[in-house]
Design a protein around this motif. Structure first.
Motif, mmCIF file in Angstrom:
data_model
loop_
_atom_site.group_PDB
_atom_site.id
_atom_site.type_symbol
_atom_site.label_atom_id
_atom_site.label_comp_id
_atom_site.label_asym_id
_atom_site.label_seq_id
_atom_site.Cartn_x
_atom_site.Cartn_y
_atom_site.Cartn_z
ATOM 1 N N THR A 25 -17.897 1.739 5.781
ATOM 2 C CA THR A 25 -17.043 2.832 4.048
ATOM 3 C C THR A 25 -15.676 3.590 4.450
ATOM 4 O OG1 THR A 25 -19.430 3.574 3.866
ATOM 5 C CG2 THR A 25 -17.829 4.245 2.483
ATOM 6 N N GLU A 60 -24.358 4.555 8.834
ATOM 7 C CA GLU A 60 -23.803 5.078 7.400
ATOM 8 C C GLU A 60 -25.060 4.894 6.720
ATOM 9 O OE1 GLU A 60 -18.618 3.451 7.914
ATOM 10 O OE2 GLU A 60 -20.168 2.936 6.447
ATOM 11 N N ASP A 61 -24.699 5.237 5.619
ATOM 12 C CA ASP A 61 -26.517 5.290 4.890
ATOM 13 C C ASP A 61 -25.598 4.544 3.766
ATOM 14 O OD1 ASP A 61 -27.801 5.515 2.333
ATOM 15 O OD2 ASP A 61 -27.655 7.691 2.692
ATOM 16 N N TRP A 63 -26.713 3.376 0.288
ATOM 17 C CA TRP A 63 -26.743 4.247 -0.856
ATOM 18 C C TRP A 63 -25.302 5.162 -0.979
ATOM 19 C CZ3 TRP A 63 -30.212 1.870 -3.575
ATOM 20 C CH2 TRP A 63 -31.373 0.938 -2.794
ATOM 21 N N GLU A 64 -24.987 5.649 -0.155
ATOM 22 C CA GLU A 64 -23.716 6.296 -0.637
ATOM 23 C C GLU A 64 -22.406 5.243 -0.050
ATOM 24 O OE1 GLU A 64 -21.993 9.976 -0.534
ATOM 25 O OE2 GLU A 64 -23.606 9.508 -0.580
ATOM 26 N N ARG A 65 -22.323 4.910 0.705
ATOM 27 C CA ARG A 65 -21.209 3.081 0.827
ATOM 28 C C ARG A 65 -21.344 3.105 -1.320
ATOM 29 N NH1 ARG A 65 -20.440 -1.656 3.746
ATOM 30 N NH2 ARG A 65 -20.159 -0.955 5.739
ATOM 31 N N ARG A 67 -22.093 4.404 -4.269
ATOM 32 C CA ARG A 67 -21.880 5.212 -5.110
ATOM 33 C C ARG A 67 -20.693 5.887 -4.664
ATOM 34 N NH1 ARG A 67 -27.340 7.167 -3.195
ATOM 35 N NH2 ARG A 67 -26.593 8.763 -1.790
ATOM 36 N N GLU A 68 -19.827 5.827 -3.810
ATOM 37 C CA GLU A 68 -18.435 6.236 -3.016
ATOM 38 C C GLU A 68 -18.098 5.215 -3.967
ATOM 39 O OE1 GLU A 68 -17.041 9.133 -2.498
ATOM 40 O OE2 GLU A 68 -19.249 9.848 -2.280
ATOM 41 N N ASN A 108 -27.641 3.449 -8.548
ATOM 42 C CA ASN A 108 -27.021 3.888 -8.226
ATOM 43 C C ASN A 108 -25.191 2.890 -7.974
ATOM 44 O OD1 ASN A 108 -27.447 6.045 -5.102
ATOM 45 N ND2 ASN A 108 -29.012 4.780 -6.292
#
Length: 612
Positions: A25, A60-61, A63-65, A67-68, A108
């Motif tokens: 990411t 790494e998550d 989902w967070e990737r 969203r970012e 997301n």
């Protein structure tokens, strides 16, 4: 005639095809805003293997990737690849899990969901298409392209019509093996544009070198969108480079309108990243050019290379490539795309390594033949079907109809380790991998674990096992011949393998959390040398685990009475979690391997005093 639009695959299929999905990411975020300004039709950034690799190897998550990336891509729609009822995994999931995943993907940041089924079985697409549509996503239904006696123009058109009737917003022709010749592309795209009232997109992999030609002829036929990647992540098993396509179409009625200078500046970022991470460029090899013979997608070849390297048999790659079309024909000509590429490829590898076709039969091959993956494109060879299924009867319903809802049960299982609904879904998709990730996160060790995995796997896992010694290969072949295993099964959510010694046919999923492995230790001597004890041996190169999960008790202890067929341990091999069962009933006299210890093919694992 109108301009052709382009989907950029660099952040998903590009690095999945060439870099084993190992782009981090932190590597993506600095370039997203520039990609967003290019004027692409969409950015493919999620789905496929990215979800699994994020959790399993990069810590790494996913989902967070997502969203970012969404925070930085404010103009261009974000796209993902969904494997029908298999979502981003390798087997079918219940409808409740599928619905939750699709809804959260859209929530997301996903705008376009490309949904495919390896068998072009409409039943496996209908549910996720419906959920995605309801969630507000653009649903791009997919026709998987391959070559076989049953994959005719009529088959493709009928499939596309059915998908359009189900509410698809657009149709993608997915040429995952790079086998679409330019004039074939013109024929299919022209037909789809004439018969369908929705946009048509073409996805080709470079592999055999014809994808650029296919794209140019597709443009003449009226294709709406094509897929490309930035040149450092193009060619080889990936897509054609965007720079080449933009130049080729410039000044024509199909001109993309993209700024070539901007594209090359973006390419320089990825080129610098490639050098930093130690990745190779995409190249076309001789066996890639022979794709019309073996029909193996480039990404699948990379997996085969890795599997054979792990088993110290890389010199047998050509034999495997020759065996794959035979297995594929016998299994009803499934297109070679996840998960059927894994099913056919693994069976071919085992046929070659053992020297006896179908001596080792993965349970997922049995499940495929029985209908648990859907309806094969053509009838399965009757002799092979009987050999594989025995007395089992094939199923005829939609496979997911046989799966009970399980999301609530899994929510209870994971408990407080899940910090969000997305965490619960991650656990539903990859239970042991997600649990390991959550535990590392809770302990504040994600960075440390990611670094350890990076050091262990190397920057490019496709390259890591090169240079096997001839002596090791000879030893493997010797062990294959001398093994006295009579029967055992290896099982996971991804694959189950059953071996029965003495079976002589005619010539016609997820690993457990892996702690840091200790150095190999010498096997302990038998507790009672004067006795004749039964030895359970490792069926292949892998890693030995005494328990199904880090926090679970061992399957067996010394002194335990076991029955034939009882699970003794797990061996992680060929990226699969394999349960080893007892071949005889009796008492465990000794356990000869330490937990998380690497083992070789034929290495003794247990000594059992047989029950007379």
């Amino acid at each position: 005639m109108r301009p052709v639009r382009i989907t950029d695959t660099t952040l998903r299929d590009g690095h999945q095809s060439l870099w084993a999905t190992r782009m981090r990411t932190e590597d993506m975020l600095p370039i997203v805003e520039r990609l967003d300004r290019v004027g692409y039709h969409s950015l493919e950034v999620w789905g496929g293997a990215t979800f699994d690799v994020c959790l399993r190897y990069l810590y790494e998550d996913p989902w967070e990737r997502l969203r970012e990336i969404k925070k930085r891509a404010k103009r261009t729609p974000l796209q993902m690849l969904l494997r029908g009822q298999s979502l981003v995994g390798y087997g079918h999931y219940p409808d409740d899990v599928a619905a939750a995943f699709v809804r959260k993907a859209v929530e997301n940041g996903i705008d376009i969901i490309r949904i495919f089924d390896a068998l072009n079985d409409i039943r496996n697409l209908e549910f996720t298409m419906k959920v995605a549509k309801k969630a507000g996503a653009h649903v791009q239904a997919t026709v998987v392209y391959t070559l076989s006696p049953v994959h005719t123009t009529e088959h493709y058109l009928e499939t596309a019509r059915k998908l359009a009737e189900l509410g698809a917003d657009s149709i993608c022709i997915k040429d995952m093996a790079g086998m679409m010749a330019p004039y074939r592309a013109y024929e299919l795209v022209s037909l789809f544009k004439k018969e369908l009232a929705i946009p048509v997109q073409l996805h080709c992999h470079y592999i055999g070198g014809m994808a650029v030609g296919a794209y140019l002829k597709a443009a003449e036929a009226g294709v709406d969108v094509i897929d490309t990647a930035s040149v450092p992540l193009a060619f080889g098993a990936s897509q054609p480079p965007v720079e080449t396509i933009v130049r080729a179409l410039k000044g024509t009625p199909y001109d993309t309108g993209l700024d070539i200078k901007e594209l090359f500046e973006i390419a320089q970022y990825f080129e610098d990243l490639r050098k930093k991470r130690g990745f190779e460029r995409g190249v076309t090899r001789i066996h890639d050019m022979r794709v019309f013979d073996h029909q193996v997608p480039g990404g699948m070849i990379s997996n085969l290379v890795t599997q054979l390297q792990e088993q110290k048999a890389i010199h047998r790659l050509q034999e495997v490539l020759e065996e794959i079309p035979r297995v594929r024909a016998e299994l009803g000509y499934p297109p070679l795309v996840t998960p059927t590429s894994q099913i056919v490829g693994t069976q071919a590898v085992l046929n070659v390594l053992t020297g006896e076709r179908y001596k080792l039969v993965p349970e997922e091959v049995r499940r495929y033949v029985q209908g648990y993956y859907g309806r094969p494109p053509a009838p399965i060879d009757p002799e092979v079907q009987k050999r594989i299924l025995g007395d089992r009867e094939p199923i005829t319903c939609r496979p997911a109809d046989l799966l009970e809802p399980k999301l609530e049960k899994l929510r209870e299982e994971i408990g407080d380790l899940a910090q969000s609904e997305e965490d619960v879904i991650s656990y539903a998709l990859f239970p042991q991998v997600a649990r390991r990730f959550f535990e590392a996160r809770k302990a504040g060790k994600l960075g440390v674990m990611a670094e350890q995995m990076s050091e262990k796997k190397g920057a490019n896992p496709v390259k890591e096992a090169k240079g096997m010694k001839l002596e090791e290969i000879r030893e493997l072949l010797k062990l294959l011949k001398e093994s006295d295993v009579t029967e055992f099964s290896l099982e996971s959510a991804g694959m189950k393998l059953t071996i029965r010694k003495g079976s002589h046919p005619s010539s016609a999923g997820e690993a457990p959390a892996r702690p840091e492995a200790p150095p190999p230790v010498a096997a302990a001597p038998p507790a009672a040398p004067q006795e004749e004890l039964y030895t359970v041996k490792a069926p292949m190169v892998g890693t030995f685990y005494r328990a199904p999960a880090p926090d679970a008790p061992p399957y067996v202890q010394v002194g335990d009475r076991v029955e034939k067929g009882q699970v003794l341990c797990i061996i992680e091999a060929m990226k699969l979690m394999n349960e080893i069962e007892a071949e005889v009933a009796g008492e465990i006299v000794d356990i000869l391997v330490e937990n998380a210890q690497p083992v070789e093919y034929g290495q003794p694992l247990f000594l059992i005093r047989e029950k007379k």
